[in-house]
Structure formats: C-alpha cells, structure tokens
Write an enzyme that holds these catalytic residues in place. Structure first.
Site, PDB file in Angstrom:
ATOM      1  CG  ASP A  88       9.964  -6.040   0.899  1.00  0.00           C
ATOM      2  OD1 ASP A  88       9.437  -7.053   1.396  1.00  0.00           O
ATOM      3  OD2 ASP A  88      10.327  -5.973  -0.298  1.00  0.00           O
TER       4      ASP A  88
HETATM    5  C1  GLC Z   1       9.342  -8.169  -2.803  1.00  0.00           C
HETATM    6  C2  GLC Z   1       9.734  -9.067  -1.653  1.00  0.00           C
HETATM    7  C3  GLC Z   1      11.191  -9.021  -1.345  1.00  0.00           C
HETATM    8  C4  GLC Z   1      11.977  -8.834  -2.619  1.00  0.00           C
HETATM    9  C5  GLC Z   1      11.664  -7.452  -3.135  1.00  0.00           C
HETATM   10  C6  GLC Z   1      12.349  -7.176  -4.477  1.00  0.00           C
HETATM   11  O1  GLC Z   1       8.151  -7.529  -2.552  1.00  0.00           O
HETATM   12  O2  GLC Z   1       8.985  -8.932  -0.448  1.00  0.00           O
HETATM   13  O3  GLC Z   1      11.532 -10.235  -0.681  1.00  0.00           O
HETATM   14  O4  GLC Z   1      13.374  -8.964  -2.382  1.00  0.00           O
HETATM   15  O5  GLC Z   1      10.280  -7.207  -3.241  1.00  0.00           O
HETATM   16  O6  GLC Z   1      11.804  -7.990  -5.456  1.00  0.00           O
END
Ligand code: GLC
Length: 736
Positions: free
Chosen positions: A222
C-alpha cells in the site's frame, strides 16, 4: 533482461513515481497504476506527485458497499469488464481494486469501499470483479491483504487475531479470489498482523499466499506502507509504492548477506510477468456501455428495508414533496483514494420530475456543510403540510465517513433527525431514503416512518436508479451485505474496536457480523441478507442428494407469488449441529439472485463441497470436517429461513497426529495410544490407577509427557515411542 547491477535491481523493486513502475530494457516497460475499485482515478501519465489533483473524467460506478448489496456476481463481472474498458482507454495497466476487507465493525470509515461482513459473499463478488477487469487485459489488485479492517492508526496498528479467525474470516475471501480469479497483482495492507507488518510478513505473502494458494502475481505495498524495504523483499513483497528512495538499504542488505540477491531477481521476474500480462489492454465497451452498467448496478443495489405499502409511487395524483439536500446534491461515492471524477451525475429530484411528469416540490431541509439551518427545516415542515407523501433524503455527509478515519457512532446527524421528527408530525406519509457508506442507526426512528429505502452510495447513476425504484419501474432487489444492529453496543467488536496504544485485539474471533448476532441470539434492526421487494416469493421443494464424501447437491424451487416482477436472493446457510469445536450457529455457503415474472418458478441449485462444512483446525493448521449432523438452511435472510434439511457427515477421517504435548484425553481417543494408555495405567503403582474419576477428568487435559514428573513409571522414551508408533500407523492397523 540485460545483466543488471544490484543497484539497478534495487531500483526496479520500487516504483519510479507515485503511479508508475520503473522501465528497464525492452521487456520491462513502465506500467501505469491507478485507483480505484469503483472507477478510474487517474491523471494519466502526468500528474502531481501525490495524485491529489483533479483526475481525468471516468465513469463512477457504485462503490463496493452498493455492489455488495446486489448479491449478483454476473452483474459485478460486467462492472469489472467496464472498469477494465475504462482503464484500457486511459492507458492504465494496473487497476488498484477491488477493496475487499471484511466489515468487522459498522464504524469502519472505509466500509463504503468494501463488500460485506461475510467472507463468502465478499469472495464471490470480488472474484467476479477481478474476472471482469482482467478480461480486458488490465490487472486487478485485490486489497488490502490482510486484516485491514479499520482506519484508526492503520499505518502502525498491530492486529492481534487468532489463526482460525484469520483463515475463516479475514483471509478466506482473498483465498477465493486468488484460487478462482487468479489476480495478476495484490496489495498488502498497512497494518501489522500478529506483530509483523503485512508488507513484510513472510507467512502471509509467501507461505499462505503463494505456497498454499498458488498466487503467481505481483505483490505491491500500500502507498507508504513499507517499513523496512529489505525485509519486505525478503518476505515476498515485489514492489514498494511509491518509491521511498531507500534502494541503498536493499543494496547493503544484499552485499551484507542479509538479503539473497535471488529475492530481487524473483521480484523483478514477477514485474516482468505483470508487464507481459498487461501488454495489450483491449477496451471492448464504450463509455456509454459503462454508464449503462453503472445504472443497472445502482438499481440492483437499492435495498428496501420497510414499506407499509406507500411504495411504489404510481399514483400521479399524489402530492409529492422531496426533502433533503441529498436529493439535489447526491452523495454517490466515498472520500479518499477511491474518489472518481464522474463523466456525469444524475440526482433523484430531476429524475423524479422527469419520470413522473407530476408536480414534485422540493425543500433542502438541511445543509450538508455541517451547520444547522433552522430556516431550511422550518420551510420543509411548512411545505409538508401540503403534501401527501414526503420523500426524506437523509444520510451521512462527506465529512462523516472516509478513508483515513473511523466513525464514532451510528446515528444520523442530529439536525436531520430533528427534521424527520417534525416531518412525521405533518400528517403526510414519510418515506426515508438513505445515502450512506456505512450502516446507520434506523431503530430509533423507523417506527415513525412508512418506508425506508437504503440507497448506500450508488455511483454517478444513482439518481436515475433511485427514481426508477421509487416509481416502481424497477423492483428493489438489494439485500443487506452487512447486518444493521439495534444498538452499537450489540456489535460483536464493540469492546475492542478500534483498539488503543497501537494494538487491536479481534476478541470476537470468528463471530463477526451475523455470526456474532445469530450465535448470541441478539436482536438486530435488519439482519444480514434482508431486503424487501414489490412482490413476494415462495420457497418450495428442497432436495438434498449426496454426491460424494462430505459433498451434497441442494436444490429448491423459487416462485414469484406476487403480481409484480422482482428479484430475490436465495441464500443457503450451513449449520454444524454437533461439533467438537465452537462454531457460529450458521454460515453463508451459497446464494443465487433470481429474477422472476409474476407466477414464474425456477429451480435453484448448489453443490456443497467439504470446505463448506469445514472449520480451521488451528492446532494442526488444516481445514477439518468434523463428523456429525449439519443443517442445510435455505432462506431469504440469515433470520428468515424457509426450508431446512439435514445431512450426516462421517467427518473427513483425518486423524490429527499425536505430539509430545498431546494430552491424556487425546491419547485415550487415538486407536494406537488408547490401549497403550490402558497398559500404562495397569502398570502404575496401586492407587494411581484407581484414582477417583473426577481426578482422571481433571488430568485429561494434561500432556502425557508431564506424567514423567509424577514418579509413576512414565518415561520420556515411552512417550516418544508411543507418539512415533501412533503417527506411523494412525489407524492402528498394524498388528501389535
Ligand atoms: C491508499 C489506499 C489504497 C490506494 C493507495 C493509492 O492509501 O489505502 O487503497 O490504492 O493508497 O492511492
């Protein structure tokens, strides 16, 4: 790939920027990644470093809370295909969705982005979405793996959860998607799981995901989740997103012998495979096709919770008053990384006026700013005096729920509740239409209104969809994918959500959602699987036929017993009546969404397999089918079982091995050790063998090895010998 230095390899296992991977040679092009689960949030190849600037217009589908309420995998696969089309059109190779974490608490700030409290429903719908997305040559990325069930302290919190609850609740939807849809990518979660960050958790990313489930895609972190980049690569994380610039940490780990260079090669190979798989995305549908699917999905998500007959609104002479800013300014998606810039947005007010042709008055009734505006409320109450039916559009404003924070309570904003009370005194019939991503309290006011329509967040086409349902052009067929409790205190996770001091303890174990409410016989406002229709359905003719060891075919006949066409979700639950281990009173093991014309009937069938009867035996790390009676329940919700049958299972016949810490009780149940135990007891000094029965009961849970300290002739050698013999010949078939 040309020979690359360790430094270059270290660069490849992290992104080149917020949304792109690093290009290397001809067979590793840069890949473009983009959110999100219900629509493209992409600035294209260019954009600001955080991606928070305006994104390109894209079709905004209903978020997962609504898709989950459709209970319709066929439809969800078409949503996935349309998402794949959108991604391909925008040159995106990797779509960062579906979000598929389990709704452990109704307070979860990101529950709008997830499907359900139940892993079977979540797993089947997410599987359909992934199949659809990847049918266009675009990678799906199920997320967030695993146990990311809250927003509070999400980047640090340590989730303490039993292995059994992990397997049965928090991992099993991911397992289904991996085995059945073969996603080309997957995103690890921010949080720790039992002490280890998910993005560097070898047990999760390698042992379970790859060795046990056969995942052959790429695992990315993430955004900003990686704590130690070298530990992450070693554990099976292939791509840190976005890059943290700590390549040197990886290089020094390799040169220092703490990280094998082959781990880098493996990660880069997975990146290369992902590039191959997404080399030729192919949009097959148009934007108009996607918008049509978004409308259909919104219509099937709408869930009718109460109706005293006021709906559908078909009498053109009825004086309608629409109250609530949501009717004019719809809230159609949630906040955070999934937010889409829609291609078009419809609102219910315009849609009602357009479709009904009648006189539809409107009063905003309240402000969405969070400021209380009594004048707006007074005007609405005054207008209600001249209305036959008031449609009150209530719900949660954007600032009440979002990615990044959890909710503190379930109640609607106080100004809305005050307005609703006054509208109820106007003499008009009141229909409440809700816009919310997470469950809200309805018990405190539902008796004062004539109908309740749960609209969740319906995506850009929600306005038209809601008007079609209210006017009877579409019969509501949504079903609750999450229980609505009577009180927050009744929720199984109430005492431990969201934890404190960096730790959250999943104390309710497997008893999440209806598993908890139903097992504790706790009343709920509306149960899991519940939803009304404009028609009614008869459940007839349950038939259960054995198909093989712990496998049965189940069929029944569904009939539309009403005068309108409608859709029903027939649900199948399995209840383990007699089990050696505590289990939820029943668990969803199948469902079918069926649309029938008035009077039409259809046979609905399932094939139940051993896993549908199994629980996770955490001591021996395996799925186990215990012998005993199992009830097969078929119904319209978890609390509305219409047909019941019973099957008997002899169990899976797998005998757990003995171990050095096996107890007297386990020895006495094993065909090899039981007779030996009797011999050992006979050889004990007088008195020890005739111990009072209650004494024997007390020692049943004593590991036999501990008897070596009792001075009664039991030696470690004896214990080891029996364990070895029992495991060499589990059924005691060899002559003694
Ligand atoms: C965010 C989310 C994730 C997302 C990523 C990119 O923090 O937790 O679901 O795809 O960052 O935006």
């Amino acid at each position: 790939m040309t020979e690359t230095t360790i430094q270059e390899k270290a660069r490849l296992v992290a992104g080149a920027s917020t949304w792109k991977t690093v290009a290397s040679g001809s067979d590793l092009p840069a890949l473009l990644l983009a959110d999100g689960p219900h629509g493209l949030r992409s600035q294209g190849a260019e954009g600001d470093s955080l991606g928070i600037g305006d994104s390109l217009p894209a079709v905004c589908f209903p978020p997962a809370v609504a898709l989950g309420s459709t209970w319709n995998p066929e439809l969800i696969e078409r949503v996935g295909a349309a998402l794949g089309d959108e991604a391909a059109r925008l040159g995106v190779q990797v779509l960062l969705g579906p979000g598929m974490n389990i709704k452990r608490s109704p307070l979860g700030g990101r529950n709008f982005e997830y499907f359900s409290e139940d892993p079977r429903l979540t797993g089947e719908l997410a599987t359909a979405l992934v199949r659809g997305i990847q049918s266009r040559g675009v990678a799906a990325t199920p997320k967030h793996f695993a146990a990311n069930n809250q927003e509070t302290d999400r980047m640090r919190v340590d989730v303490t959860v039993s292995r059994r609850a992990l397997r049965e609740i928090y991992l099993s939807a991911f397992e289904r998607v991996v085995r059945e849809a073969k996603p080309w990518a997957l995103m690890s979660a921010y949080n720790r799981v039992n002490g280890v960050f998910a993005s560097e958790n070898r047990w999760l990313l390698d042992e379970v995901l790859r060795e046990q489930w056969g995942f052959d895609g790429l695992v990315m972190s993430d955004w900003g989740a990686v704590d130690d980049p070298a530990a992450a690569v070693a554990a099976g994380l292939d791509l840190e997103m976005p890059p943290s610039g700590r390549h040197d940490r990886i290089v020094s780990a390799v040169t220092g012998g703490r990280l094998d260079e082959s781990a880098l090669d493996t990660a880069i190979e997975r990146l290369r495979v992902l590039a191959q798989r997404t080399a030729a995305p192919r949009p097959l549908g148009t934007v108009e096709d996607a918008e049509q699917v978004a409308l259909e999905a919104a219509g099937e998500a709408i869930t009718l919770l109460k109706n005293d007959g006021v709906l559908p609104l078909e009498d053109g002479s009825v004086r309608l008053l629409v109250v609530g800013e949501f009717a004019r300014t719809p809230r159609f998606q949630g906040g955070g990384s999934s937010r889409v810039r829609p291609t078009a947005v419809t609102n219910v007010l315009d849609s009602l006026r357009r479709m009904s042709g009648g006189d539809v008055a409107f009063c905003p009734g309240f402000s969405l700013s969070g400021e209380v505006d009594e004048a707006l409320a007074d005007a609405a109450v005054e207008a209600a005096r001249d209305a036959d039916v008031v449609l009150a559009f209530l719900g949660l404003p954007d600032h009440a729920e979002s990615e990044g924070f959890d909710r503190a309570g379930l109640t609607l904003p106080a100004d809305q509740l005050a307005l609703l009370r006054r509208l109820g005194e106007s003499g008009a019939r009141v229909v409440v239409v809700l816009s919310n991503g997470g469950v809200v309290d309805v018990a405190s006011w539902r008796d004062d209104v004539d109908a309740i329509v749960e609209g969740w967040l319906l995506g850009q086409a929600g306005g038209t969809a809601m008007a079609e349902v209210l006017l009877g052009r579409v019969s509501p067929s949504g079903r609750l994918a999450e229980s609505i409790p009577l009180r927050l205190e009744d929720t199984p996770s109430h005492l431990t959500f969201p934890g404190r001091d960096g730790q959250v303890l999943y104390g309710e174990d497997v008893y999440v959602g209806y598993r908890g409410y139903d097992t504790r016989a706790v009343e709920v406002a509306y149960p899991f699987g519940f939803g009304l229709s404009y028609t009614s359905f008869a459940y007839e003719g349950l038939e259960i036929e054995p198909m093989g060891p712990n496998s049965w075919s189940v069929s029944m006949r569904l009939r539309n017993a009403g005068v309108r066409a409608g859709g029903e979700v027939v649900q199948l639950y399995v209840a383990a009546d007699s089990s050696a281990v505590d289990r939820p009173v029943h668990e969803l093991r199948g469902f079918r969404k069926v649309f029938l014309e008035p009077g039409e009937s259809r046979t609905v069938s399932w094939e139940l397999e051993p896993r549908d009867f199994a629980f996770w035996n955490a001591r021996f790390e395996r799925w186990q089918v215990a012998p005993g009676e199992y009830r097969i329940e078929v119904g319209a919700s978890s609390r509305d079982i219409r047909l019941v049958g019973t099957v008997h299972s002899a169990g899976d016949g797998v005998r757990d091995p003995l171990r050095l810490d096996s107890t007297l009780g386990e020895w006495s149940a094993h065909p090899v050790s039981a007779p030996l135990l009797a011999q050992m007891r006979a050889a004990m000094p007088a008195g020890a063998a005739e111990a009072a029965p209650e004494l024997l009961e007390m020692v049943r849970s004593t590991p036999v090895i501990k008897l070596t300290t009792w001075g009664i002739g039991v030696t470690e050698e004896t214990v080891r010998d029996v364990v070895a013999r029992a495991n060499a010949d589990p059924e005691g078939d060899e002559p003694r």
